[in-house]
Design a protein around this motif. Structure first.
Motif, short mmCIF file in Angstrom:
data_model
loop_
_atom_site.label_atom_id
_atom_site.label_comp_id
_atom_site.label_asym_id
_atom_site.label_seq_id
_atom_site.Cartn_x
_atom_site.Cartn_y
_atom_site.Cartn_z
N GLU A 117 0.85 -1.20 0.00
CA GLU A 117 0.00 0.00 0.00
C GLU A 117 0.88 1.23 0.00
O GLU A 117 1.97 1.23 0.56
N ARG A 118 0.39 2.28 -0.66
CA ARG A 118 1.15 3.53 -0.75
C ARG A 118 0.18 4.68 -0.94
O ARG A 118 -0.71 4.61 -1.79
N LEU A 119 0.35 5.72 -0.15
CA LEU A 119 -0.44 6.94 -0.30
C LEU A 119 0.52 8.06 -0.68
O LEU A 119 1.37 8.46 0.13
N ALA A 120 0.40 8.54 -1.90
CA ALA A 120 1.33 9.55 -2.40
C ALA A 120 0.79 10.95 -2.18
O ALA A 120 -0.41 11.16 -2.06
N VAL A 121 1.71 11.91 -2.13
CA VAL A 121 1.37 13.32 -2.07
C VAL A 121 1.91 13.96 -3.35
O VAL A 121 3.12 13.99 -3.57
N PRO A 122 1.02 14.43 -4.23
CA PRO A 122 1.49 15.01 -5.50
C PRO A 122 2.49 16.14 -5.29
O PRO A 122 2.30 17.01 -4.43
N GLY A 123 3.58 16.09 -6.05
CA GLY A 123 4.58 17.15 -5.97
C GLY A 123 5.47 17.10 -4.76
O GLY A 123 6.24 18.04 -4.51
N SER A 124 5.39 16.02 -3.98
CA SER A 124 6.21 15.94 -2.77
C SER A 124 7.57 15.33 -3.09
O SER A 124 7.98 15.25 -4.23
N THR A 125 8.24 14.86 -2.07
CA THR A 125 9.58 14.30 -2.20
C THR A 125 9.62 13.14 -3.20
O THR A 125 8.69 12.34 -3.25
N PRO A 126 10.68 13.04 -4.01
CA PRO A 126 10.78 11.92 -4.95
C PRO A 126 10.66 10.58 -4.24
O PRO A 126 11.29 10.35 -3.20
N ASN A 127 9.84 9.69 -4.80
CA ASN A 127 9.60 8.39 -4.19
C ASN A 127 9.53 7.35 -5.30
O ASN A 127 8.63 7.38 -6.14
#
Length: 251
Positions: A117-127
């Motif tokens: 599972e992964r919840l991303a934040v647009p424009g945040s730290t490279p992941n």
């Protein structure tokens, strides 16, 4: 079960087709699929046609191949991590609301960490992680947490290498990796500045069920001094998730 001239069964060849898809390549042309699965083009075409009839694969408007919705349905129904994911989502959403960065949940699978599972934040730290994506255990914060609490035979096999590097900060020496794993067990978290991407810090804590580590809850945050202040919120979220899993087992 019918076998090819090479001795492989039809099932084995079908598995190779599914394994050709990855988080970075979810749609493939027939020739790409043939090459990535290391199967003859005619064999690939025949298997794709049959798997498509069963809904396990599908074709887009350009006749490219992708995993079908039937496969997703079956995987979701039978997933051994379904309960873990469902329990984790609330903790991950709450954590993300507090820290404002991407959260992820990883489990130990063979010699890798599998992100379920992964919840991303647009424009945040490279992941670089993706849901259903993998990373080597030695390279990521989640991987270090899982490796630190893995059975001794798995730890010994992994630390003896090979240990591929992503950046100059990636742990690539056996002695340094063993020391890092001891620190993870002692401190209760993994802190990995620049290990996967030079601009990102990975932080992860163990998730336990009845005292046994079953997953790693992680953050990907900027590689700066602020990262240290996010360890405590992550630890609290990990404890809440562990308690939720214990409560679910009791009920």
């Amino acid at each position: 079960m019918a076998r090819s001239p090479s001795g492989e069964s039809v099932l084995t060849r079908a598995v190779r087709i599914f394994e050709a898809f990855g988080p970075d390549r979810s749609v493939l042309s027939l020739s790409e699929l043939s090459r990535r699965a290391d199967l003859p083009l005619a064999t690939t075409a025949r298997l794709v046609d049959e798997l498509t009839r069963h809904g396990l694969l599908s074709r887009d408007e350009l006749r490219r191949v992708c995993v079908g919705t039937r496969m997703w349905e079956l995987a979701e129904r039978a997933s051994p991590v379904l309960g873990l994911r469902q329990a984790a989502l609330q903790s991950m959403h709450d954590l993300q609301a507090v820290v404002g960065h991407s959260t992820q949940l990883g489990i130990l699978d063979s010699d890798q960490v599998l992100f379920v599972e992964r919840l991303a934040v647009p424009g945040s730290t490279p992941n670089v992680t993706r849901t259903a994506g993998r990373l080597p255990l030695h390279a990521s914060a989640s991987g270090l947490v899982l490796l630190a609490h893995a059975p001794a035979d798995i730890r010994d096999r992994v630390v003896q290498g090979p240990l591929p590097g992503f950046t100059e900060a990636t742990l690539r020496e056996e002695h340094a990796l063993r020391r890092a794993l001891a620190e993870v067990r002692d401190r209760g978290f993994a802190f990995c500045p620049g290990h996967i991407h030079p601009d990102a810090t990975g932080i992860a804590v163990p998730v336990r069920t009845r005292g046994r580590v079953v997953a790693a809850l992680g953050l990907v945050v900027p590689n700066d001094d602020v990262a240290w202040s996010l360890i405590r919120p992550l630890q609290v979220a990990g404890l809440h998730l562990s308690r939720a899993l214990d409560t679910a087992q009791v009920s």
